[in-house]
Design a protein around this motif. Structure first.
Motif, PDB file in Angstrom:
ATOM      1  N   ARG A 104      23.774  57.803  52.835  1.00  0.00           N
ATOM      2  CA  ARG A 104      22.880  58.610  52.011  1.00  0.00           C
ATOM      3  C   ARG A 104      22.029  57.720  51.116  1.00  0.00           C
ATOM      4  N   TYR A 105      20.844  58.279  50.760  1.00  0.00           N
ATOM      5  CA  TYR A 105      20.078  57.672  49.668  1.00  0.00           C
ATOM      6  C   TYR A 105      19.857  58.722  48.598  1.00  0.00           C
ATOM      7  N   HIS A 106      19.710  58.259  47.379  1.00  0.00           N
ATOM      8  CA  HIS A 106      19.528  59.155  46.239  1.00  0.00           C
ATOM      9  C   HIS A 106      18.661  58.417  45.231  1.00  0.00           C
ATOM     10  N   ILE A 107      17.485  58.939  44.952  1.00  0.00           N
ATOM     11  CA  ILE A 107      16.570  58.353  43.978  1.00  0.00           C
ATOM     12  C   ILE A 107      16.432  59.345  42.831  1.00  0.00           C
ATOM     13  N   ALA A 108      16.940  58.975  41.651  1.00  0.00           N
ATOM     14  CA  ALA A 108      16.973  59.928  40.538  1.00  0.00           C
ATOM     15  C   ALA A 108      17.201  59.196  39.221  1.00  0.00           C
ATOM     16  N   LYS A 109      17.055  59.948  38.127  1.00  0.00           N
ATOM     17  CA  LYS A 109      17.269  59.387  36.794  1.00  0.00           C
ATOM     18  C   LYS A 109      18.757  59.344  36.443  1.00  0.00           C
ATOM     19  N   VAL A 110      19.121  58.322  35.662  1.00  0.00           N
ATOM     20  CA  VAL A 110      20.457  58.216  35.075  1.00  0.00           C
ATOM     21  C   VAL A 110      20.280  57.861  33.597  1.00  0.00           C
ATOM     22  N   TRP A 111      21.373  57.961  32.829  1.00  0.00           N
ATOM     23  CA  TRP A 111      21.268  57.787  31.377  1.00  0.00           C
ATOM     24  C   TRP A 111      22.397  56.902  30.860  1.00  0.00           C
ATOM     25  N   ARG A 112      22.039  55.926  30.037  1.00  0.00           N
ATOM     26  CA  ARG A 112      23.022  55.050  29.389  1.00  0.00           C
ATOM     27  C   ARG A 112      22.570  54.783  27.948  1.00  0.00           C
ATOM     28  N   GLY A 113      23.479  54.943  27.019  1.00  0.00           N
ATOM     29  CA  GLY A 113      23.139  54.745  25.618  1.00  0.00           C
ATOM     30  C   GLY A 113      23.260  53.300  25.183  1.00  0.00           C
ATOM     31  N   GLU A 114      22.669  52.386  25.947  1.00  0.00           N
ATOM     32  CA  GLU A 114      22.730  50.973  25.593  1.00  0.00           C
ATOM     33  C   GLU A 114      21.502  50.572  24.793  1.00  0.00           C
ATOM     34  N   LYS A 115      21.513  49.368  24.254  1.00  0.00           N
ATOM     35  CA  LYS A 115      20.424  48.905  23.403  1.00  0.00           C
ATOM     36  C   LYS A 115      19.154  48.718  24.225  1.00  0.00           C
ATOM     37  N   PRO A 116      18.064  49.394  23.864  1.00  0.00           N
ATOM     38  CA  PRO A 116      16.813  49.244  24.611  1.00  0.00           C
ATOM     39  C   PRO A 116      16.246  47.835  24.460  1.00  0.00           C
ATOM     40  N   GLN A 117      15.676  47.308  25.533  1.00  0.00           N
ATOM     41  CA  GLN A 117      15.013  46.005  25.525  1.00  0.00           C
ATOM     42  C   GLN A 117      14.043  45.967  26.695  1.00  0.00           C
ATOM     43  N   ALA A 118      13.363  44.838  26.868  1.00  0.00           N
ATOM     44  CA  ALA A 118      12.349  44.727  27.919  1.00  0.00           C
ATOM     45  C   ALA A 118      12.948  45.071  29.280  1.00  0.00           C
ATOM     46  N   GLY A 119      12.377  46.059  29.932  1.00  0.00           N
ATOM     47  CA  GLY A 119      12.833  46.446  31.260  1.00  0.00           C
ATOM     48  C   GLY A 119      14.122  47.238  31.268  1.00  0.00           C
ATOM     49  N   ARG A 120      14.650  47.578  30.098  1.00  0.00           N
ATOM     50  CA  ARG A 120      15.921  48.311  30.013  1.00  0.00           C
ATOM     51  C   ARG A 120      15.745  49.499  29.073  1.00  0.00           C
ATOM     52  N   TYR A 121      15.998  50.697  29.586  1.00  0.00           N
ATOM     53  CA  TYR A 121      15.809  51.907  28.804  1.00  0.00           C
ATOM     54  C   TYR A 121      17.072  52.757  28.869  1.00  0.00           C
ATOM     55  N   ARG A 122      17.129  53.787  28.042  1.00  0.00           N
ATOM     56  CA  ARG A 122      18.302  54.675  28.060  1.00  0.00           C
ATOM     57  C   ARG A 122      18.181  55.756  29.125  1.00  0.00           C
ATOM     58  N   GLU A 123      16.985  55.953  29.608  1.00  0.00           N
ATOM     59  CA  GLU A 123      16.738  56.861  30.731  1.00  0.00           C
ATOM     60  C   GLU A 123      15.942  56.077  31.758  1.00  0.00           C
ATOM     61  N   PHE A 124      16.463  55.983  32.968  1.00  0.00           N
ATOM     62  CA  PHE A 124      15.790  55.162  33.968  1.00  0.00           C
ATOM     63  C   PHE A 124      16.109  55.669  35.365  1.00  0.00           C
ATOM     64  N   VAL A 125      15.337  55.182  36.331  1.00  0.00           N
ATOM     65  CA  VAL A 125      15.472  55.639  37.713  1.00  0.00           C
ATOM     66  C   VAL A 125      16.218  54.608  38.542  1.00  0.00           C
ATOM     67  N   GLN A 126      17.185  55.080  39.305  1.00  0.00           N
ATOM     68  CA  GLN A 126      17.867  54.233  40.283  1.00  0.00           C
ATOM     69  C   GLN A 126      17.531  54.717  41.690  1.00  0.00           C
ATOM     70  N   CYS A 127      17.409  53.761  42.595  1.00  0.00           N
ATOM     71  CA  CYS A 127      17.126  54.058  44.004  1.00  0.00           C
ATOM     72  C   CYS A 127      18.328  53.591  44.812  1.00  0.00           C
ATOM     73  N   ASP A 128      19.262  54.497  45.053  1.00  0.00           N
ATOM     74  CA  ASP A 128      20.561  54.149  45.640  1.00  0.00           C
ATOM     75  C   ASP A 128      20.612  54.353  47.145  1.00  0.00           C
ATOM     76  N   ILE A 129      21.376  53.507  47.796  1.00  0.00           N
ATOM     77  CA  ILE A 129      21.813  53.724  49.178  1.00  0.00           C
ATOM     78  C   ILE A 129      23.306  53.435  49.239  1.00  0.00           C
ATOM     79  N   ASP A 130      24.033  54.222  50.025  1.00  0.00           N
ATOM     80  CA  ASP A 130      25.463  54.019  50.197  1.00  0.00           C
ATOM     81  C   ASP A 130      25.881  54.440  51.595  1.00  0.00           C
ATOM     82  N   THR A 131      26.872  53.748  52.111  1.00  0.00           N
ATOM     83  CA  THR A 131      27.515  54.122  53.370  1.00  0.00           C
ATOM     84  C   THR A 131      28.999  54.291  53.101  1.00  0.00           C
TER      85      THR A 131
END
Length: 435
Positions: A104-131
């Protein structure tokens, strides 16, 4: 009059304007195309899960980062922090409805309450593949192949994918009597690039209680000169040949057979911080911008679905961090600036010709041209400015005389060159030929 509310967003979150969102959408489409070409199919899962589902196999750091709360039904819920754990739950819940191996593939938003910095946000998109449903070198290698192919499709070729195997590392730790501290050691080693060798050594001494053990671990993660010599060194330090080192050699031969081996290095310092990884793990770095961190990572997680089902469902997967990747591309000047998906704008030169303009637009769309009609007869400079903001290449000008003759003027808005007295069909062919 009611007091106006100040428009604002939470720290670590952001609005995305059209040019940036078009870039993201284009990248997602290209990545999706590659995922599908390898046989992966799409699924979706809820944003909210029961907290015990998401956090059963997590560590303390993950729990600190998750957005967790009690909902109106007094349920303990959390927002997904990645797409892999929900997928494990999904697989167990729909086991009887799926075929295995399931890809399967799944492209969607995820959320992490980590410290924001360049290229790192608390809401972001992951493009996953798994077998899931198979444990073999072919499945591991396929994920590594897809990672390279997807990044290549979006024009990111100058990369290095660092691979390692948790099993070899765990055997090594058992050999030096440090198995009980394996999770702490793995997480400490995973921070090597961020905090440096001295800080990691200090942590390792604290975990192991032994300066000698810490030095032995640092020697292990230093590796050798190349992939093959590093694998031989790790094998020796772990106590000899086993399934894990044989797996890595088989994957290496597949890389060579596919002619892509130069992209991959065996890096024993790559451990991945999450507890659920059990076999091969990997991280991907932009060679021109290594400081931004990994833009695509993952690994094998043979025991994750076992939390939700008695059936053994081994899995392997990877995730492209879209937002971090885009941040890297922006720093490298490799992002495109596109304000719309339109090929052409039909300018409103005469309000009375509105119906005629819509007829032209419908005909052009029938010829595969993306086009819109400017809705009002504003000053031409205003109309040109809007078309420029949308990055539209072609302008279509139709006045009363042109409308009577059923022709138009096609204007290249970048060069200002004009082609007059074209039929709709001729204009469509010109636009398509210039794509």
């Amino acid at each position: 009059m009611a007091q106006l509310i100040q428009p604002r967003i939470l720290k670590g979150f952001r609005d995305i304007l059209p040019q940036a969102e078009i870039e993201r959408a284009d990248l997602q489409e290209k990545i999706t195309r590659v995922y599908r070409s390898f046989g992966f199919v799409p699924i979706d899962t809820p944003v909210l899960e029961y907290s015990e589902i998401l956090l059963r196999k997590s560590n303390g750091e993950t729990e600190k980062q998750v957005f967790r709360f009690e909902d109106n039904g007094k349920r303990d819920v959390a927002m997904r922090f990645d797409l892999t754990v929900p997928f494990a739950r999904f697989t167990a819940e729909h086991e009887s409805e799926l075929y295995f191996p399931f890809k399967r593939y799944h492209i969607a938003k995820v959320w992490r309450g980590e410290k924001p910095q360049a290229g790192r946000y608390r809401e972001f998109v992951q493009c996953d593949i798994d077998t899931v449903g198979t444990d073999c070198a072919a499945a591991d290698f396929e994920i590594l192949s897809v990672m390279k192919a997807a990044l290549s499709e979006i024009g990111v070729d100058n990369i290095t994918i660092h691979v390692n195997h948790r099993g070899i590392f765990n055997r090594f730790l058992a050999k030096i009597g440090q198995s009980e501290k394996s999770e702490d050691i793995l997480r400490s080693v995973d921070k090597l690039a961020k905090v440096g060798e001295e800080e990691v050594k200090k942590e390792l001494v604290g975990f192991t209680g032994s300066k000698e053990a810490a030095e032995e671990i640092l020697k292990y993660i230093a590796g050798g000169a190349d992939f093959d010599s590093t694998l031989s060194l790790l094998e020796k330090m772990a106590g000899g040949e086993a399934d894990d080192t044989r797996r890595m050699r088989e994957i290496r031969e597949m890389m060579k057979a596919a002619g892509i081996e130069a992209t991959y290095v065996l890096d024993p310092s790559i451990t991945r911080g999450l507890d659920y990884y059990t076999g091969i793990v990997y991280e991907t770095f932009l060679n021109d911008l290594p400081t931004i961190g990994s833009v695509c990572s993952g690994g094998r997680y043979d025991n994750l679905a076992g939390l939700y089902t008695k059936t053994r469902l081994p899995g392997v997967g990877a995730s492209i961090g879209l937002d971090r990747l885009i941040a890297g591309l922006e720093q490298l000047g490799k992002t495109s600036q596109k304000g719309s998906y339109l090929d052409a704008e039909i300018f409103c030169m005469d309000k009375s010709l509105g119906i005629h303009y819509q007829k032209i637009a419908a005909t052009l769309r029938g010829h595969g041209i993306s086009v819109e009609v400017f809705p009002e007869a504003k000053k031409m400079n205003q109309q040109y400015n809007v078309a420029g903001a949308k990055s539209i290449k072609w302008g279509i000008l139709v006045g009363t005389n042109e409308a009577e003759k059923n022709v138009m003027t096609l204007k290249d808005l970048t060069t200002r060159e004009q082609l007059e007295n074209l039929t709709v069909e001729q204009a469509a062919e010109k636009i398509k030929a210039a794509r």
